[in-house]
Design a protein around this motif. Structure first.
Motif, PDB file in Angstrom:
ATOM      1  N   ILE A 258       0.850  -1.198   0.000  1.00 53.67           N
ATOM      2  CA  ILE A 258       0.000   0.000   0.000  1.00 53.67           C
ATOM      3  C   ILE A 258       0.884   1.245   0.000  1.00 53.67           C
ATOM      4  CG2 ILE A 258      -1.717   1.291   1.306  1.00 53.67           C
ATOM      5  CD1 ILE A 258      -2.765  -1.395   2.339  1.00 53.67           C
ATOM      6  N   ALA A 259       0.686   2.091  -1.010  1.00 56.78           N
ATOM      7  CA  ALA A 259       1.437   3.347  -1.091  1.00 56.78           C
ATOM      8  C   ALA A 259       0.776   4.432  -0.253  1.00 56.78           C
ATOM      9  CB  ALA A 259       1.541   3.796  -2.538  1.00 56.78           C
ATOM     10  N   LEU A 260      -0.569   4.486  -0.308  1.00 54.79           N
ATOM     11  CA  LEU A 260      -1.326   5.528   0.383  1.00 54.79           C
ATOM     12  C   LEU A 260      -2.541   4.908   1.048  1.00 54.79           C
ATOM     13  CD1 LEU A 260      -2.000   8.641   0.815  1.00 54.79           C
ATOM     14  CD2 LEU A 260      -3.349   8.449  -1.285  1.00 54.79           C
ATOM     15  N   ASP A 280      -7.557   2.602   0.081  1.00 55.14           N
ATOM     16  CA  ASP A 280      -6.127   2.323  -0.062  1.00 55.14           C
ATOM     17  C   ASP A 280      -5.737   2.456  -1.524  1.00 55.14           C
ATOM     18  OD1 ASP A 280      -5.692   1.703   2.649  1.00 55.14           O
ATOM     19  OD2 ASP A 280      -6.406  -0.358   2.339  1.00 55.14           O
ATOM     20  N   LEU A 281      -4.525   2.957  -1.752  1.00 56.00           N
ATOM     21  CA  LEU A 281      -3.941   3.043  -3.095  1.00 56.00           C
ATOM     22  C   LEU A 281      -2.695   2.175  -3.106  1.00 56.00           C
ATOM     23  CD1 LEU A 281      -3.667   4.456  -5.939  1.00 56.00           C
ATOM     24  CD2 LEU A 281      -2.315   6.212  -4.760  1.00 56.00           C
ATOM     25  N   TYR A 282      -2.654   1.185  -3.989  1.00 48.47           N
ATOM     26  CA  TYR A 282      -1.520   0.267  -4.039  1.00 48.47           C
ATOM     27  C   TYR A 282      -0.376   0.832  -4.871  1.00 48.47           C
ATOM     28  CZ  TYR A 282      -4.665  -3.177  -2.000  1.00 48.47           C
ATOM     29  OH  TYR A 282      -5.526  -3.837  -1.171  1.00 48.47           O
ATOM     30  N   LYS A 283       0.812   0.341  -4.606  1.00 44.63           N
ATOM     31  CA  LYS A 283       1.998   0.769  -5.352  1.00 44.63           C
ATOM     32  C   LYS A 283       1.866   0.331  -6.813  1.00 44.63           C
ATOM     33  CE  LYS A 283       5.102   0.705  -1.364  1.00 44.63           C
ATOM     34  NZ  LYS A 283       6.279   0.090  -0.718  1.00 44.63           N
ATOM     35  N   GLY A 284       2.107   1.257  -7.701  1.00 42.63           N
ATOM     36  CA  GLY A 284       2.112   0.947  -9.131  1.00 42.63           C
ATOM     37  C   GLY A 284       0.741   0.715  -9.734  1.00 42.63           C
ATOM     38  N   GLY A 449       6.679   2.161 -10.635  1.00 41.65           N
ATOM     39  CA  GLY A 449       6.275   2.098  -9.231  1.00 41.65           C
ATOM     40  C   GLY A 449       5.486   3.284  -8.737  1.00 41.65           C
ATOM     41  N   VAL A 450       5.198   4.239  -9.613  1.00 42.15           N
ATOM     42  CA  VAL A 450       4.396   5.395  -9.217  1.00 42.15           C
ATOM     43  C   VAL A 450       2.934   4.966  -9.086  1.00 42.15           C
ATOM     44  CG1 VAL A 450       3.599   7.708  -9.881  1.00 42.15           C
ATOM     45  CG2 VAL A 450       5.967   7.012 -10.338  1.00 42.15           C
ATOM     46  N   SER A 451       2.258   5.441  -8.061  1.00 41.93           N
ATOM     47  CA  SER A 451       0.834   5.161  -7.848  1.00 41.93           C
ATOM     48  C   SER A 451       0.029   6.369  -8.318  1.00 41.93           C
ATOM     49  CB  SER A 451       0.554   4.895  -6.375  1.00 41.93           C
ATOM     50  OG  SER A 451       1.363   3.827  -5.904  1.00 41.93           O
ATOM     51  N   ILE A 452      -1.073   6.105  -9.023  1.00 44.37           N
ATOM     52  CA  ILE A 452      -1.835   7.189  -9.637  1.00 44.37           C
ATOM     53  C   ILE A 452      -3.298   7.122  -9.199  1.00 44.37           C
ATOM     54  CG2 ILE A 452      -2.687   8.150 -11.826  1.00 44.37           C
ATOM     55  CD1 ILE A 452      -0.120   7.186 -13.149  1.00 44.37           C
TER      56      ILE A 452
END
Length: 500
Positions: A258-260, A280-284, A449-452
């Motif tokens: 989880i990125a965010l 939740d925002l996942y990585k990538g 690997g950026v989460s959008i």
């Protein structure tokens, strides 16, 4: 049928940039004529020549059978040519009727005072012609964008215009509002008005246009009846190339973490309902935010970005709780936001491209001191990477086309090296070629690997690009759908408050 307006071999240059190179266009009474082209194709320039903002360098204009030059917007209006701009030209603090009669007020012949009652009465009659659901006595600032466009069209009717130019009128409207606008346009067509219509949305062109003219790189490419032309043929004429599918195939792999994480997030203004927003925002991954206008999508991401004050809730990045009280805090945490309104919030209109691109990265660019050559080098790198046209760091951003302005805003935030990129209506008002480039960029970023988080009012875009889709309704999260389970019908059901 005799044409009402004809342009022959029109050319226009701005310093070393040739915006128009011998273009032609013919417009007939009682038709809706779509003018198409990628950003920077010359559409806005030719519209401004027709409506009197610019004078052509070469070529001729024939209007109602006579060779003429529109010397100014006022002169064009007197001749019966009115332009409804993409950025509406109304005075917010004034009433609707005051805007309709601005610079053309009705004066009582006896008292010599302005006759406000008569202006209000006539304005109400004009609003009836466009099926407006409001009175002319209300202030413009109380109206929605769609209602303000009705005021602009009513103003054009008051001026008894024969030619009406509509520059991307649907860019900020909901589907329901677009359909209402099209009904108005069809009514004007029946009254033998000539409508010149600019849109980047293919489905709108096929729905409403009678004929199509295409520009590319400042040149005339083709003119044809809208009926019978194929989508692929039209795209090829627009871009000079075949557009490949950019469907996001990267999702549905096992999430890497989880990125965010957002829990019970609420705003100080009270626009977020209930217990607040959690997700939740996942990585990538690309998490699509869907919902009707006013559902709370933009309000939610502005809280995460620090643009608005958080009332309560928790934000975690990579598992660590963070306090975001300002935009500076969010940048430090690796968060970037491409705003919905790029002209108001995305860039400084009076600044050059090099400064707009570099303004959030000055700390990274300076070596003790900040030098112009480093800002310039940085801007050139990103303008080349994102195919900004013209590739001129010294040009003022406000003088670029809408799609290239959007690329400058993207460049500004990519310079910061974000790990979480929020994109609010990233393809609004950009052409199909620029859309393809933005989609490819998004896919490339997620591979790195950026989460959008992507907010979009276009359901095909949401379905094409999102790994998962969060649907909001009246200030709260109503559902999260995996892409393989998502359909337009299901998303609309949740967006209108429905349940599974």
């Amino acid at each position: 049928m005799e044409h009402i307006l004809e342009l022959k071999n029109i050319s226009k240059s701005f310093r070393n940039t040739k915006a128009l190179d011998g273009v032609s266009l013919t417009l007939y009474p009682g038709e809706i004529h779509a003018l198409l082209g990628e950003n920077g194709a010359g559409k806005s320039t030719v519209l401004n020549i027709i409506s009197g903002t610019y004078l052509p360098d070469a070529g001729e204009m024939i209007y109602k059978g006579e060779k003429t030059t529109m010397e100014s917007p006022m002169y064009a209006r007197k001749k019966g040519i009115v332009m409804v701009h993409q950025e509406l030209q109304l005075v917010p603090e004034m009433t609707v009727y005051e805007n309709i009669f601005l610079a053309d007020e009705i004066v009582n012949p006896i008292t010599k005072f302005i006759d406000y009652k008569k202006m209000e009465s006539k304005a109400d009659e004009l609003l009836k012609r466009v099926d407006a659901d409001f009175k002319s006595c209300v202030s413009v600032k109380s109206l929605s964008i769609a209602q303000q466009q009705m005021v602009e069209i009513a103003k054009a009717l008051h001026l008894n215009s024969d030619v009406m130019i509509l520059d991307e009128p649907t860019s900020s409207l909901t589907d329901k509002e677009i359909e209402k606008l099209f009904v108005i346009m069809e009514k004007l067509r029946a009254e033998k008005k000539a409508l010149l219509f600019v849109s980047h949305r293919m489905e709108e062109i096929f729905r409403i246009a009678d004929r199509i003219t295409i520009f590319r790189d400042g040149k005339f490419i083709d003119s044809m009846p809208a009926k019978g032309v194929g989508r692929e043929e039209l795209i090829y004429k627009l871009t000079g190339r075949k557009i490949q599918s950019v469907f996001n195939t990267e999702s549905l792999k096992k999430p890497e973490g989880i990125a965010l994480s957002v829990r019970n997030l609420k705003d100080a203004a009270g626009k977020i309902a209930g217990d607040g927003v959690s997700f939740d925002l996942y990585k990538g991954e690309i998490l699509g935010f869907s919902g009707l206008v006013g559902s709370g999508r933009t309000e939610t991401v502005r809280l995460i970005f620090g643009a608005d004050k958080i009332r309560s809730g928790e934000i975690k990045i990579n598992g660590n709780t963070v306090k975001i009280k300002s935009i500076r805090d969010s940048i430090k945490q690796g968060i970037a936001l491409i705003p919905e309104n790029r002209k108001l919030e995305g860039f400084v209109g009076t600044a050059k491209n090099m400064n707009n691109i570099g303004m959030c990265s000055y700390d990274r660019l300076k070596r003790g001191l900040l030098f112009d050559r480093d800002i310039l080098k940085n801007a050139k790198e990103y303008m080349k990477k994102l195919h900004v046209k013209p590739e001129d760091p010294m040009k003022h951003t406000q003088n670029l086309s809408g799609g290239n302005q959007q690329k400058v805003v993207l460049a500004k935030w990519l310079c910061t090296g974000p790990k979480i990129l929020i994109m609010d209506e990233p393809t609004r008002g950009v052409d199909i070629g620029a859309k393809e480039e933005i989609y490819k960029l998004m896919n490339d970023l997620t591979r790195q690997g950026v989460s959008i988080i992507m907010i979009s009012s276009e359901l095909p875009e949401i379905l094409m690009m999102s790994n998962r889709i969060m649907v909001m309704f009246e200030g709260k999260m109503n559902a999260i759908i995996n892409r393989e389970d998502a359909t337009e019908e299901k998303i609309l059901n949740y967006a209108m408050g429905g349940t599974s």
